[in-house]
Write an enzyme that holds these catalytic residues in place. Structure first.
Site, PDB file in Angstrom:
ATOM      1  N   LYS A  63      18.722  77.386  44.275  1.00 39.29           N
ATOM      2  CA  LYS A  63      18.048  76.381  43.446  1.00 39.29           C
ATOM      3  C   LYS A  63      16.549  76.280  43.733  1.00 39.29           C
ATOM      4  O   LYS A  63      15.761  76.023  42.826  1.00 39.29           O
ATOM      5  CB  LYS A  63      18.699  75.006  43.629  1.00 39.29           C
ATOM      6  CG  LYS A  63      20.105  74.944  43.048  1.00 39.29           C
ATOM      7  CD  LYS A  63      20.721  73.572  43.207  1.00 39.29           C
ATOM      8  CE  LYS A  63      22.190  73.602  42.818  1.00 39.29           C
ATOM      9  NZ  LYS A  63      22.803  72.280  42.844  1.00 39.29           N
ATOM     10  N   ASP A  99      21.383  67.553  38.344  1.00 36.24           N
ATOM     11  CA  ASP A  99      22.312  67.107  39.385  1.00 36.24           C
ATOM     12  C   ASP A  99      22.283  65.583  39.584  1.00 36.24           C
ATOM     13  O   ASP A  99      23.334  64.944  39.714  1.00 36.24           O
ATOM     14  CB  ASP A  99      21.988  67.790  40.717  1.00 36.24           C
ATOM     15  CG  ASP A  99      22.389  69.258  40.731  1.00 36.24           C
ATOM     16  OD1 ASP A  99      23.335  69.625  40.010  1.00 36.24           O
ATOM     17  OD2 ASP A  99      21.756  70.033  41.467  1.00 36.24           O
TER      18      ASP A  99
END
Ligand code: ATR
Length: 266
Positions: A63, A99
């Site tokens: 990420k 997220d």
């Protein structure tokens, strides 16, 4: 057919292809969604888009690399310094982070957990935690404590998230209303070591999930009198729905997806 994928390492057990398959069927979208196990992010992502890939989800450990790789990022990704969704654009690529939104939707809308005016404890200070602290810190909480085994890493987060308390795991004391595990301890079948009295009567959420039954953290919290526990599958589904929306412009229903996956039956 339009191609999408989740890229990570490991990814073998990712349920994202199944989640997106359910979304595609429910919204009448024709697409294919694969898993890409990569040793390095940049060459694998470039190759995927060269071969007409239309969008990527990015998971552990890429990420942060994806954040550096894209040409522009949205506010959530900038704050998290991590990207979990890549969207190809006319020129270059945009990076997003869904997220935090996924966690808040699961906690508040699906599980009915109140965050406003509550004492919230987050365990861990790695990339996973960084991705959710922004939305959590704006949810009107009374207190947001971040406890990490290595306290200096929690302290470093205070440069971006000014309203958090940064403590060591060993310094956790007192009781909280909501306790969120964002450590990667569960991946090794472990639990973070902290005073379990903190979870008594708290709602406990593990951002990690296991296919069936309780995660080690959820099991620990149950034993120590948590008011409720949940693993991170709901968050995964919610962030996936937001990814799907970014790619397809259609927001899929998430209700019933967890049951449709049939994971909890083992
Ligand atoms: P991720 O992207 O999954 O967050 P990471 O950035 O490597 O991964 O961060 C892992 C987090 O889990 C860290 O907060 C780490 O604590 P340290 O900073 O002290 O290393 C935490 N962690 C991992 N295993 C742990 C364990 N067994 N007990 C407590 N914390 C653990």
């Amino acid at each position: 057919m339009d191609r999408y994928a989740v890229i990570g390492n490991p990814v073998a057990h990712s349920v994202s292809p199944r989640i997106h398959g359910i979304f595609a069927a429910a919204t009448g979208q024709a697409l294919r969604y694969e898993k890409i196990r990569a040793d390095a992010f940049a060459p694998a992502a470039a190759e995927f888009f060269r071969a007409n890939g239309r969008g990527l989800n990015v998971t552990v450990p890429f990420k942060e690399e994806a954040f550096d790789w894209v040409d522009r990022v949205d506010d959530a990704a900038r704050e998290a310094q991590a990207v979990n969704v890549v969207v190809p654009e006319e020129i270059g690529y945009s990076g997003h982070n869904t997220d935090g939104l996924g966690l808040l939707r699961d906690l508040q809308e699906n599980l009915g957990v109140t965050l406003a005016r509550r004492r919230v404890l987050v365990l861990g200070a790695g990339g996973a935690v960084r991705g959710v602290l922004g939305p959590l810190s704006r949810a009107g909480v009374a207190e947001l404590a971040v406890a990490n085994r290595t306290q200096s890493k929690a302290r470093a987060l205070q440069q971006t998230f000014h309203n958090i308390d940064a403590i060591g795991l060993a310094d956790v004391s007192g009781e909280y209303d909501v306790v969120i595990n964002g450590t990667s301890a569960g991946m090794a079948g472990e639990v973070p070591e902290f005073d379990p009295r903190a979870v008594r009567n708290a709602f406990c959420y593990d951002m990690f999930y296991v296919p069936a039954g309780d995660t080690p953290f959820c099991a620990l919290c149950r034993r120590h009198g948590a008011a409720g526990v949940a693993g991170g599958l709901g968050m995964l589904i919610e962030q996936a729905a937001e990814s799907f929306f970014l790619w397809r412009g259609v927001r899929p229903e998430t209700a019933g997806v967890e049951a449709a996956l049939g994971l909890s039956d083992g």
